[in-house]
Design a protein around this motif. Structure first.
Motif, short mmCIF file in Angstrom:
data_model
loop_
_atom_site.label_atom_id
_atom_site.label_comp_id
_atom_site.label_asym_id
_atom_site.label_seq_id
_atom_site.Cartn_x
_atom_site.Cartn_y
_atom_site.Cartn_z
N SER A 1 0.85 -1.19 0.00
CA SER A 1 0.00 0.00 0.00
C SER A 1 0.89 1.24 0.00
O SER A 1 1.89 1.28 0.71
N THR A 2 0.51 2.23 -0.77
CA THR A 2 1.30 3.45 -0.84
C THR A 2 0.97 4.42 0.29
O THR A 2 1.64 5.44 0.43
N THR A 3 -0.03 4.11 1.11
CA THR A 3 -0.46 5.05 2.16
C THR A 3 -0.30 4.51 3.57
O THR A 3 -0.60 5.23 4.53
N CYS A 4 0.19 3.32 3.72
CA CYS A 4 0.26 2.67 5.03
C CYS A 4 1.70 2.61 5.54
O CYS A 4 2.58 2.10 4.84
N PRO A 5 1.96 3.09 6.76
CA PRO A 5 3.32 3.02 7.30
C PRO A 5 3.83 1.59 7.49
O PRO A 5 5.02 1.34 7.33
N ILE A 6 2.94 0.67 7.81
CA ILE A 6 3.36 -0.74 7.94
C ILE A 6 3.80 -1.27 6.58
O ILE A 6 4.79 -1.99 6.47
N SER A 7 3.08 -0.88 5.53
CA SER A 7 3.48 -1.29 4.18
C SER A 7 4.83 -0.72 3.80
O SER A 7 5.63 -1.39 3.15
N MET A 8 5.09 0.51 4.19
CA MET A 8 6.39 1.12 3.89
C MET A 8 7.51 0.34 4.55
O MET A 8 8.55 0.07 3.94
N PRO B 1 14.47 -13.47 -7.59
CA PRO B 1 13.52 -12.55 -8.21
C PRO B 1 12.48 -12.05 -7.20
O PRO B 1 11.83 -12.85 -6.52
N VAL B 2 12.35 -10.73 -7.11
CA VAL B 2 11.40 -10.11 -6.19
C VAL B 2 10.63 -9.04 -6.95
O VAL B 2 11.23 -8.17 -7.59
N PHE B 3 9.32 -9.09 -6.85
CA PHE B 3 8.43 -8.16 -7.54
C PHE B 3 7.46 -7.56 -6.54
O PHE B 3 7.24 -8.12 -5.47
N TYR B 4 6.86 -6.43 -6.91
CA TYR B 4 5.85 -5.84 -6.05
C TYR B 4 4.80 -5.14 -6.89
O TYR B 4 5.02 -4.81 -8.05
N LEU B 5 3.64 -4.97 -6.27
CA LEU B 5 2.58 -4.16 -6.86
C LEU B 5 2.00 -3.28 -5.78
O LEU B 5 1.99 -3.63 -4.61
N ASN B 6 1.58 -2.10 -6.17
CA ASN B 6 0.89 -1.19 -5.27
C ASN B 6 -0.60 -1.45 -5.42
O ASN B 6 -1.15 -1.29 -6.51
N VAL B 7 -1.24 -1.83 -4.32
CA VAL B 7 -2.64 -2.23 -4.41
C VAL B 7 -3.56 -1.10 -4.86
O VAL B 7 -4.54 -1.35 -5.56
#
Length: 108
Positions: free
Chosen positions: A28-35, A52-58
């Motif tokens: 999440s781009t808005t959550c401190p835990i996600s950061m 290999p490591v990938f991510y997506l912003n929900v």
């Protein structure tokens, strides 16, 4: 390999076809835990360039995030990390449990 962003189902399908084992972080781009989870995952990736490591912003990729949750029968959480192996989710965890150590242990 450093952590790479994916946005769409076509990106995810390419990742699946090109990697037998990889991590995917749902962030999440808005959550401190996600950061914090993102930073832990990024640090892990920096120390393990061969993994290999990938991510997506929900917020940006909600349809893809939902599709992954439904397809692989893994309840959506954010942040959440999934370990894919041979096209299946072998392990997942969320929130404060996403650490460099937990990623190393799950990778085996």
């Amino acid at each position: 390999m450093s952590i790479k962003k994916i946005d769409q189902n076509t990106d995810f399908q390419k990742v699946l076809s090109e990697n037998t084992k990889f991590y995917l972080l749902k962030n999440s781009t808005t959550c401190p835990i996600s950061m914090e989870a993102y930073n832990e995952t990024k640090d892990f990736s920096s120390n393990h360039e061969e993994i290999p490591v990938f991510y997506l912003n929900v917020q940006e990729s909600r349809p893809l995030s939902n599709e992954i949750a439904e397809t692989y029968n893994v309840k959506h959480e954010s942040p959440q990390v999934l370990l894919f192996e041979e096209g299946n989710v072998k392990w997942n965890d969320s929130h404060w449990r996403i650490t460099k150590q937990s990623l190393e242990q799950a990778w085996g």
